[in-house]
Design a protein around this motif. Structure first.
Motif, mmCIF file in Angstrom:
data_model
loop_
_atom_site.group_PDB
_atom_site.id
_atom_site.type_symbol
_atom_site.label_atom_id
_atom_site.label_comp_id
_atom_site.label_asym_id
_atom_site.label_seq_id
_atom_site.Cartn_x
_atom_site.Cartn_y
_atom_site.Cartn_z
ATOM 1 N N GLY A 140 -3.828 4.057 -1.117
ATOM 2 C CA GLY A 140 -4.220 3.543 -2.412
ATOM 3 C C GLY A 140 -4.946 2.218 -2.241
ATOM 4 N N GLN A 186 -10.795 -1.277 6.801
ATOM 5 C CA GLN A 186 -10.315 -1.818 5.547
ATOM 6 C C GLN A 186 -11.286 -2.885 5.039
ATOM 7 O OE1 GLN A 186 -6.442 -3.733 5.611
ATOM 8 N NE2 GLN A 186 -6.184 -3.473 3.408
ATOM 9 N N PHE A 217 1.078 0.378 13.417
ATOM 10 C CA PHE A 217 -0.262 -0.142 13.148
ATOM 11 C C PHE A 217 -0.480 -1.476 13.865
ATOM 12 C CE2 PHE A 217 -1.796 2.659 9.796
ATOM 13 C CZ PHE A 217 -0.626 3.301 9.413
ATOM 14 N N GLY A 218 -1.681 -1.654 14.417
ATOM 15 C CA GLY A 218 -2.042 -2.936 14.982
ATOM 16 C C GLY A 218 -2.465 -3.903 13.884
ATOM 17 N N PRO A 219 -2.567 -5.195 14.205
ATOM 18 C CA PRO A 219 -2.911 -6.206 13.198
ATOM 19 C C PRO A 219 -4.369 -6.183 12.769
ATOM 20 C CG PRO A 219 -2.693 -7.218 15.346
ATOM 21 C CD PRO A 219 -2.269 -5.790 15.507
ATOM 22 N N ILE A 254 -5.314 6.690 15.614
ATOM 23 C CA ILE A 254 -6.258 6.693 14.498
ATOM 24 C C ILE A 254 -6.866 5.305 14.359
ATOM 25 C CG2 ILE A 254 -6.558 7.032 12.007
ATOM 26 C CD1 ILE A 254 -4.157 8.843 11.993
ATOM 27 N N TYR A 269 -8.710 2.891 11.515
ATOM 28 C CA TYR A 269 -8.937 2.724 10.089
ATOM 29 C C TYR A 269 -9.875 1.540 9.857
ATOM 30 C CZ TYR A 269 -4.917 5.752 9.054
ATOM 31 O OH TYR A 269 -4.052 6.819 8.952
ATOM 32 N N ASN A 274 7.333 7.249 13.414
ATOM 33 C CA ASN A 274 6.275 6.957 12.469
ATOM 34 C C ASN A 274 5.140 6.206 13.164
ATOM 35 O OD1 ASN A 274 7.453 7.917 9.860
ATOM 36 N ND2 ASN A 274 9.033 6.425 10.403
ATOM 37 N N PHE A 275 3.992 6.217 12.535
ATOM 38 C CA PHE A 275 2.852 5.499 13.072
ATOM 39 C C PHE A 275 3.151 3.996 13.164
ATOM 40 C CE2 PHE A 275 -0.705 8.324 13.587
ATOM 41 C CZ PHE A 275 -0.378 9.422 12.816
ATOM 42 N N ARG A 318 0.871 6.861 17.351
ATOM 43 C CA ARG A 318 2.029 7.629 16.929
ATOM 44 C C ARG A 318 2.874 7.977 18.144
ATOM 45 N NH1 ARG A 318 2.158 13.721 15.659
ATOM 46 N NH2 ARG A 318 2.001 13.524 17.899
ATOM 47 N N PHE A 350 -9.575 6.121 6.739
ATOM 48 C CA PHE A 350 -9.656 6.800 8.022
ATOM 49 C C PHE A 350 -11.099 6.800 8.538
ATOM 50 C CE2 PHE A 350 -8.700 10.068 11.113
ATOM 51 C CZ PHE A 350 -9.852 10.841 11.162
ATOM 52 N N LYS A 355 -9.564 -3.635 -0.600
ATOM 53 C CA LYS A 355 -9.393 -2.182 -0.698
ATOM 54 C C LYS A 355 -8.322 -1.694 0.268
ATOM 55 C CE LYS A 355 -14.119 -1.182 -2.153
ATOM 56 N NZ LYS A 355 -15.340 -0.356 -1.893
ATOM 57 N N GLY A 356 -7.943 -0.451 0.095
ATOM 58 C CA GLY A 356 -7.003 0.159 1.012
ATOM 59 C C GLY A 356 -7.700 0.640 2.279
ATOM 60 N N PRO A 357 -6.950 0.808 3.361
ATOM 61 C CA PRO A 357 -7.544 1.309 4.612
ATOM 62 C C PRO A 357 -8.110 2.716 4.437
ATOM 63 C CG PRO A 357 -5.358 0.363 4.998
ATOM 64 C CD PRO A 357 -5.527 0.473 3.517
ATOM 65 N N PHE A 359 0.832 -1.198 0.000
ATOM 66 C CA PHE A 359 0.000 0.000 0.000
ATOM 67 C C PHE A 359 0.863 1.242 0.000
ATOM 68 C CE2 PHE A 359 -4.211 -1.616 0.385
ATOM 69 C CZ PHE A 359 -4.105 -2.810 1.066
ATOM 70 N N PHE A 405 -8.446 -1.534 12.262
ATOM 71 C CA PHE A 405 -7.205 -1.530 13.020
ATOM 72 C C PHE A 405 -6.863 -0.124 13.493
ATOM 73 C CE2 PHE A 405 -4.690 0.038 9.505
ATOM 74 C CZ PHE A 405 -5.255 -0.536 8.378
ATOM 75 N N LEU A 449 -6.597 -13.241 12.028
ATOM 76 C CA LEU A 449 -7.081 -12.102 12.784
ATOM 77 C C LEU A 449 -8.185 -12.524 13.734
ATOM 78 C CD1 LEU A 449 -7.512 -9.391 9.993
ATOM 79 C CD2 LEU A 449 -5.649 -9.573 11.644
#
Lengths: 112, 111
Positions: free
Chosen positions: A104, B38, B101-103, B34, B36, B98-99, B93, B46, B42-44, A90, B89, B8
């Motif tokens: 994306g 998904q 991310f959780g699984p 944050i 998200y 950088n952020f 931060r 917000f 598709k992409g995640p 991504f 997920f 998951l």
């Protein structure tokens, strides 16, 4: 306004082949990044860029190169594909480093 | 109820019920979070965010709760709909980093 556009959507490579994953955004965002998503794991940052001409490594950069010659484009290059690089990739952009990401649609890459 | 899928954790809820999705974050110094969503293929996207100086934030049908004492974040979805079926997920931060991310948790809405 298309947001973040990635190509291709699917790709199969043979071990040792190289390829470039394309990413473009039309939101004039300075910050762009590449992630890989593997089953059961969170997104992992490969490389990122805080602006044109500036790139930096993320958590898992080995085997990947990036460049940022324009604000809009941030291609990801696989130099010599390995099965361990089979993943969903991504691209994301942000207005600033510490704001929400716009992703994306992803590229599903299989290396055989 | 909850069950562990192949990769998951999965939360199954009845359409119309409220959903609560949990996230344990790792860094007590993280100051921005944050959620998200998904959808398959598709992409995640917000959903909602919260800063560490708040403990609750509401959006449209969603509420995020932050408990810094136990490093826990939750996403509540009111009146869950079939279109809410997705993987959710959280991202934290840590300052200057950088952020992370959780699984994720897969939400399955039953008719």
């Amino acid at each position: 306004n298309a947001g973040v556009t990635q190509t291709p959507k699917f790709q199969v490579l043979k071990t040792g082949q190289s390829m470039t994953l394309q990413c473009a955004q039309d939101m004039n965002h300075e910050y762009m990044s590449w992630y890989r998503q593997d089953p059961g794991m969170g997104l992992r940052l490969i490389h990122y860029s805080v602006g044109a001409g500036i790139t930096d490594q993320g958590e898992v950069p080995n085997g990947y190169n990036v460049s940022r010659s324009t604000t809009e484009d941030f291609p990801l290059r696989l130099l010599s594909a390995a099965p361990s690089q089979t993943s969903v990739y991504f691209c994301a952009s942000r207005r600033q480093k510490n704001t929400e990401a716009f992703f994306g649609q992803g590229t599903r890459l299989t290396v055989v | 109820g909850e069950s562990v899928g192949l990769h998951l954790p999965t939360l199954s809820v009845q359409e119309g019920d409220n959903s609560i999705i949990n996230c344990a974050y790792s860094n007590s110094a993280s100051d921005y979070f944050i959620w998200y969503k998904q959808e398959s293929g598709k992409g995640p996207q917000f959903i909602i965010d919260i800063r560490s100086n708040m403990d609750k934030r509401q959006g449209q049908r969603v509420t995020v709760l932050l408990n810094k004492t136990v490093k826990h974040l939750s996403l509540q979805i009111a009146a869950t709909q079939p279109g809410d079926s997705a993987v959710y997920f959280c991202a934290e931060r840590p300052p200057g980093q950088n952020f992370v991310f959780g699984p994720g948790t897969r939400l399955s809405v039953l008719p």
